[in-house]
Design an enzyme around this catalytic site. Structure first.
Site, PDB file in Angstrom:
ATOM      1  N   SER A 197       0.860  -1.185   0.000  1.00  0.00           N
ATOM      2  CA  SER A 197       0.000   0.000   0.000  1.00  0.00           C
ATOM      3  C   SER A 197       0.890   1.226   0.000  1.00  0.00           C
ATOM      4  CB  SER A 197      -0.897   0.023   1.239  1.00  0.00           C
ATOM      5  OG  SER A 197      -1.563   1.284   1.351  1.00  0.00           O
ATOM      6  N   TYR A 202      -1.708  -0.187  10.172  1.00  0.00           N
ATOM      7  CA  TYR A 202      -1.891  -0.710   8.820  1.00  0.00           C
ATOM      8  C   TYR A 202      -0.693  -0.350   7.949  1.00  0.00           C
ATOM      9  CZ  TYR A 202      -3.731  -1.146   4.063  1.00  0.00           C
ATOM     10  OH  TYR A 202      -3.905  -1.468   2.739  1.00  0.00           O
TER      11      TYR A 202
END
Length: 251
Positions: free
Chosen positions: A146, A160
């Site tokens: 990501s 995250y």
């Protein structure tokens, strides 16, 4: 893209979002697809129906990638389809917006167990099947990172972002570890993509809200991430390993 008619691809989290788009695209390109899902059996069945309607073949397996026994069962199901040639480590989670000083140990353990340990466990099973060291015929692995790994996720979900930073390091290290065993390992790093994952983190309108801050002024589509994943798995990317491709609209 080469003949894939005897090859199997495992796609974790393959029933929705990016995983769904990847499963459908790989099926179109001739792979037999073994996709995993956690709870939404209906969504998984819909993906399988779409694959079969296009003349493809696949199987859906309920699997929590953080559970070793589930991962082993997933790859045993893949064995029954044929020779494993591709793994897409797509399964992952987010959580509600939260500062680090308010995060519980349970949240952190869940995040790392799914996003990091899950990918490691799936890759272990794939390498055991693909590596020439183990009698395999090679293959390719693509991890889902990501852009948050670079941006950090401050004030939203640093946990995250950290889990995806681990995926970046894992991609580079594994690529070098198995480069002479017939296995290529790369990653795709999406930006804001319009999928259901935002709702699971309590913010279903997040993609739309962030669009003005993206240089391209829009969120990405799952298909726009599936395309580079499929390319990295193909022979067209035969000299690429240890690479992380950003697909983030300029972020």
């Amino acid at each position: 893209m080469g003949d894939t008619s005897d090859k199997v691809a495992v796609v974790t989290g393959g029933s929705r979002g990016i995983g769904r788009a990847v499963s459908l695209l790989l099926a179109e390109r001739g792979y037999r697809v073994c996709l995993s899902y956690v709870a939404n059996e209906t969504a998984a069945a819909e993906v399988l129906a779409a694959i079969e309607a296009r003349g493809g073949r696949g199987v859906a397996v309920q699997c929590d990638v953080a559970e070793e026994k589930d991962v082993v069962a997933l790859f045993e199901a893949a064995n029954r389809l044929g020779r494993l040639a591709a793994l897409v480590n797509n399964a992952g989670i987010v959580d509600v917006t939260c500062r680090v000083d308010a995060m519980s140990a349970q949240r952190l353990q869940r995040m790392m167990a799914t996003n990091v340990i899950g990918s490691l466990l799936c890759t272990r099973e794939a390498v055991r099947r693909m590596s020439t060291r183990h009698g395999g015929r090679g293959g390719a692995i693509v991890n889902l990172s990501s852009i948050a790994a670079k941006l950090g996720g401050a004030g939203q979900y640093v946990d995250y972002a950290a889990s995806k930073g681990a995926i970046d390091s894992f991609t580079i290290g594994l690529a070098r570890e198995v480069a002479d065993e017939g296995i290529r390992v790369n990653a795709v790093s999406p930006g804001v993509i319009d999928t259901e994952i935002h709702a699971s983190g309590g913010n279903p309108d997040r993609a739309r809200a962030l669009a003005p801050d993206i240089p391209m002024k829009r969120a990405g589509r799952p298909e726009e991430i599936a395309a580079p994943i499929a390319w990295l798995l193909s022979e067209e990317a035969s000299y690429m390993t240890g690479t992380i491709i950003d697909a983030a609209g300029g972020r």
